[in-house]
Enzyme design. Structure first.
Site, mmCIF file in Angstrom:
data_model
loop_
_atom_site.group_PDB
_atom_site.id
_atom_site.type_symbol
_atom_site.label_atom_id
_atom_site.label_comp_id
_atom_site.label_asym_id
_atom_site.label_seq_id
_atom_site.Cartn_x
_atom_site.Cartn_y
_atom_site.Cartn_z
ATOM 1 N N SER A 124 0.816 -1.207 0.000
ATOM 2 C CA SER A 124 0.000 0.000 0.000
ATOM 3 C C SER A 124 0.850 1.258 0.000
ATOM 4 O O SER A 124 0.332 2.349 -0.230
ATOM 5 C CB SER A 124 -0.913 0.025 1.235
ATOM 6 O OG SER A 124 -0.133 0.000 2.427
ATOM 7 N N HIS A 145 -2.954 -3.770 -5.434
ATOM 8 C CA HIS A 145 -3.348 -3.263 -4.118
ATOM 9 C C HIS A 145 -4.851 -3.369 -3.916
ATOM 10 O O HIS A 145 -5.638 -2.692 -4.573
ATOM 11 C CB HIS A 145 -2.892 -1.810 -3.969
ATOM 12 C CG HIS A 145 -3.217 -1.219 -2.640
ATOM 13 N ND1 HIS A 145 -3.540 0.109 -2.469
ATOM 14 C CD2 HIS A 145 -3.284 -1.779 -1.400
ATOM 15 C CE1 HIS A 145 -3.784 0.339 -1.191
ATOM 16 N NE2 HIS A 145 -3.642 -0.788 -0.536
#
Length: 508
Positions: A124, A145
């Site tokens: 992230s 992600h």
């Protein structure tokens, strides 16, 4: 199950935490063969069992047949060692956010899987190119992600590092789309797309608090009830944890070479040091009893006073609505400001004090009402630096007479809603300007990943690009802060009179 256009693949998931098991669930119920590995003994088996338990609820609720569930169960398995991932078409890593650990893992994976296997990281915050740098075949490495909870958050970022191949991006995009999620493609830049686009809500909310213009509850109430956000910035910070969010804010600011738009607030570090992280510590910007926020005592609302002489700026954007509202509450409208007990202005990007000076008004009798927030939802009443208690209470009582809540704030350029929304639109415009993501991906990522009621560029169109530009330029002029400088994307489209959604000519 998978889309008809996507054939079932064999997927590996490394990491059996909340994200890993969510990824297992997503792709297992999409019809893929999934293998899960975790270095901790028993963790992979527990993750598989958890994922199957969640999928099995569909049988109980009649959304999934028992036969389909058994087919899914047969396609999911834990691995005792990394060698169990050898036959995977794609391996997705969801382990600790540590560059050295991820690099070591990707090196080990390359020794196990085929040269055609795509390797993806659920990072992230780390640069994907940094992870891929240690790989022999960086073209097959990308970011993927997801957001928590993975099965419910219907978006995933496909992050293309500098050496990621188009085929790798396509494979991951099709994989995500086939599982029913929206795949948004983003460049390998700080915050990628969703966290990058979400900076405006946090940073500008904190800026309002820094100026002592409003309380956290004031900011949250205006943005939630008046603008349509699911949660205000301080509610969100308490939910995610200030210890976590502070690191993200600092990281994005550092990685963007101290870009003023992302400047963290000096209010954050002392709160982190004091352990005021939010819900998980029982106190953050608010105080909690378990998961329930403790309500703060409300300020008593002055009763409306009939016959108050009120002057409304003839140039006010919402003058007609204000006339109907205030006269309906018993105000006596006057044509001259000199005879009025209360003078009402509606600046865009400015504050009440500057408006009073510009119009030659008595600042002690001047108040401002935000023209951006619909009066039927919530009203923001801004005081000048000299507004008297009598003028404040007279205006407050009239505005609250019909029961619609009123938020009273100190003088602040752009109120709350104007400056937050203008900042969000401006950041999105700069993301588009830099080509970090396409316009369509920016819009969908923000709606699905952040839960905003509109995509940021479309939101700018709804408000009006020229109005957004006016707010930003006035904010910059009154504060001297370069964080409000308008993006060239915004400036050019306003000059041409076209939608902020208009792509660059070379990309259309």
């Amino acid at each position: 199950m998978t889309s008809n256009n996507v054939k079932p693949l064999t997927l590996g998931v490394v990491g059996a935490g909340a994200m890993g098991r969510g990824i297992v669930q997503l792709f297992a119920q999409a019809g893929h063969r999934v293998r899960c590995f975790d270095a901790a003994p028993g963790a992979a088996a527990n993750a598989v069992e958890f994922a199957l338990g969640m999928i099995g609820r569909g049988v109980e609720k009649g959304r999934l047949s028992a036969e389909a569930f058994e087919a899914i169960r047969a396609s999911v398995s834990p691995c005792d060692g990394m060698a169990g991932l050898a036959g995977c078409d794609v391996v997705i890593e969801a382990i600790v956010e540590d560059l050295a650990v991820k690099r070591q893992l990707f090196g080990a994976l390359e020794a196990v899987v085929a040269e055609t296997t795509v390797l993806a990281s659920n990072t992230s915050s780390l640069t994907v190119a940094d992870i891929a740098a240690a790989c022999r075949h960086p073209a097959r490495v990308a970011g993927l992600h997801f957001f928590n909870p993975v099965p419910l958050m219907k978006v995933a970022e496909v992050i293309a590092a500098l050496r990621t191949s188009p085929q790798t991006v396509q494979t991951l995009s099709e994989l995500v789309s086939g599982a029913g999620h929206r795949a948004v493609v983003t460049a390998d830049q700080p915050g990628f797309l969703v966290n990058h686009a979400g900076r405006g809500l946090y940073t500008e909310g904190l800026r309002v608090l820094e100026e002592q213009a409003a309380t956290p509850a004031d900011v949250d109430d205006v943005l939630r009830e008046g603008v349509g956000f699911r949660m205000g910035p301080f509610e969100l910070l308490d939910l995610t944890g200030l210890d976590v969010s502070s690191k993200v804010m600092a990281s994005i600011y550092e990685q963007f070479q101290h870009e003023p738009r992302f400047r963290p607030s000096s209010l954050v570090a002392p709160r982190v040091a004091a352990g005021l992280f939010g819900r998980k510590t029982g106190e953050g910007w608010y105080v909690y009893d378990g998961d329930t926020r403790r309500a703060a005592p409300a300020r008593p609302v002055p009763p409306p006073r009939a016959g108050v002489a009120v002057w409304i700026d003839p140039q006010a954007s919402g003058r007609a609505e204000l006339i109907a509202l205030l006269s309906g509450a018993g105000a006596r409208l006057t044509d001259g400001a000199a005879q009025a007990e209360v003078c009402v202005v509606q600046p865009w990007g400015g504050d009440a004090s500057h408006a009073a000076v510009a119009l030659g008004l008595d600042a002690a009798r001047t108040v401002a009402v935000d023209p951006m927030v619909p009066l039927a939802l919530r009203r923001t009443l801004m005081l000048s630096a000299l507004t008297s208690a009598a003028a404040r209470d007279a205006a407050w009582g009239l505005l609250a007479a019909d029961g619609v809540p009123v938020t009273v704030i100190n003088d602040s350029p752009g109120f709350i809603a104007q400056r937050v929304l203008a900042t969000i639109v401006n950041i999105a415009a700069q993301i588009a300007q830099r080509g970090i993501a396409s316009v369509a991906d920016i819009e969908d990522a923000v709606k699905l990943g952040l839960g905003y009621p509109h995509g940021p560029l479309a939101w700018g169109d709804r408000i009006g690009g020229a109005r957004i530009l006016e707010i930003l330029r006035t904010l910059q002029a009154q504060t001297g802060d370069p964080r409000y400088r308008p993006s060239p994307w915004l400036v050019r489209r306003v000059a041409l009179g076209v939608s902020l959604l208009t792509p660059e000519a070379s990309r259309s």
